[in-house]
Design a protein around this motif. Sequence first.
Motif, short mmCIF file in Angstrom:
data_model
loop_
_atom_site.label_atom_id
_atom_site.label_comp_id
_atom_site.label_asym_id
_atom_site.label_seq_id
_atom_site.Cartn_x
_atom_site.Cartn_y
_atom_site.Cartn_z
N ALA A 30 1.19 4.28 -2.73
CA ALA A 30 1.05 5.68 -2.30
C ALA A 30 2.23 6.52 -2.78
O ALA A 30 2.05 7.68 -3.21
CB ALA A 30 0.93 5.74 -0.78
N GLU A 65 0.84 -1.21 0.00
CA GLU A 65 0.00 0.00 0.00
C GLU A 65 0.87 1.26 0.00
O GLU A 65 0.57 2.23 -0.71
CB GLU A 65 -0.92 0.00 1.21
N ASP A 66 1.95 1.23 0.76
CA ASP A 66 2.87 2.38 0.80
C ASP A 66 3.56 2.55 -0.56
O ASP A 66 3.83 3.69 -0.99
CB ASP A 66 3.92 2.19 1.89
N SER A 82 1.95 9.71 -5.35
CA SER A 82 2.47 11.03 -5.00
C SER A 82 3.61 11.48 -5.90
O SER A 82 4.10 12.60 -5.76
CB SER A 82 2.94 11.02 -3.54
#
Length: 285
Positions: free
Chosen positions: A169, A165-166, A173
């Motif tokens: 992300a 998930e990171d 970004s």
Amino acid sequence: MALKEQLNKFNKQYEKCQSTLSSIASSRPGPSTRPSSVVPAAISQKPAAPPVKFSNDTERLQFINSIRKGPVGAQIKRVIDLLFETRHAFTPEQINEQCYVDMNANKAVFESLRNNLKVHYDGRRFSYKAKHDVKDKNQLLSLVNKYPAGIAAIDLKDAYPNVMEDLQALKASGHIWLLSNADSQEDIAYPNDFKGQIQVDDDFKSLFRDIDIPSDMLDVEKELLKIGLKPVMNTAERRAAAQIHGMPNKPKQKKKKQEISKRTKLTNAHLPELFQTLNASSSRN
């Protein structure tokens, strides 16, 4: 004279015995209070003993026994799964409590885990050892930035529970690039290093745009063969097979060059000259 003394002594003992019997008889309860000598059969019989019941914990004990008698490999996997899911360090006794693998009693399991590449043993406790030692998103970004040639996402999956998930992300970004490898179809994470942007000479850009690419794949494959490159497809064979099966061979029409408009999604912002047409139309409006 002696006989008379013995007789008197006997009489005294007799009287004493009679007196004792009378006192005993007087101390007994009367007929109305005397318990009946007849006892019902149901009362006289001892109550039947309750049936023997197995412990309510029998099923759990059987399950534990099946684990401890199972293959060494299955017990090792059970411990590694515990370490991976919890990310805590456990002593052998705590592992036994958590997943019922008795490492102290099974030396083969103990030694295998102590030397396992996915397990860290500090002499007292066992813990999970990931391929890359990162714990959060910031450490993950620092790790990706150390690999300019890219790092496989599969090598990061076991770093910590929500690492994927990171990773998504960081991609959203704009901190990293997450691209699919054409050969393995696996995602590769690349650092989005703005220092890598370079200025390209205008003459080189013009030379690149002036290259005429053949519209027919046969001509493209011939050019590739001339410079020693083997084409991935064999267009001649494919067209011959299509004709044999009665399928007409329609050459692909060259697509009309699409003009860039305001609604076009811009992905090559580092080449500003591509958007001269867009800027010109904007100034007219």
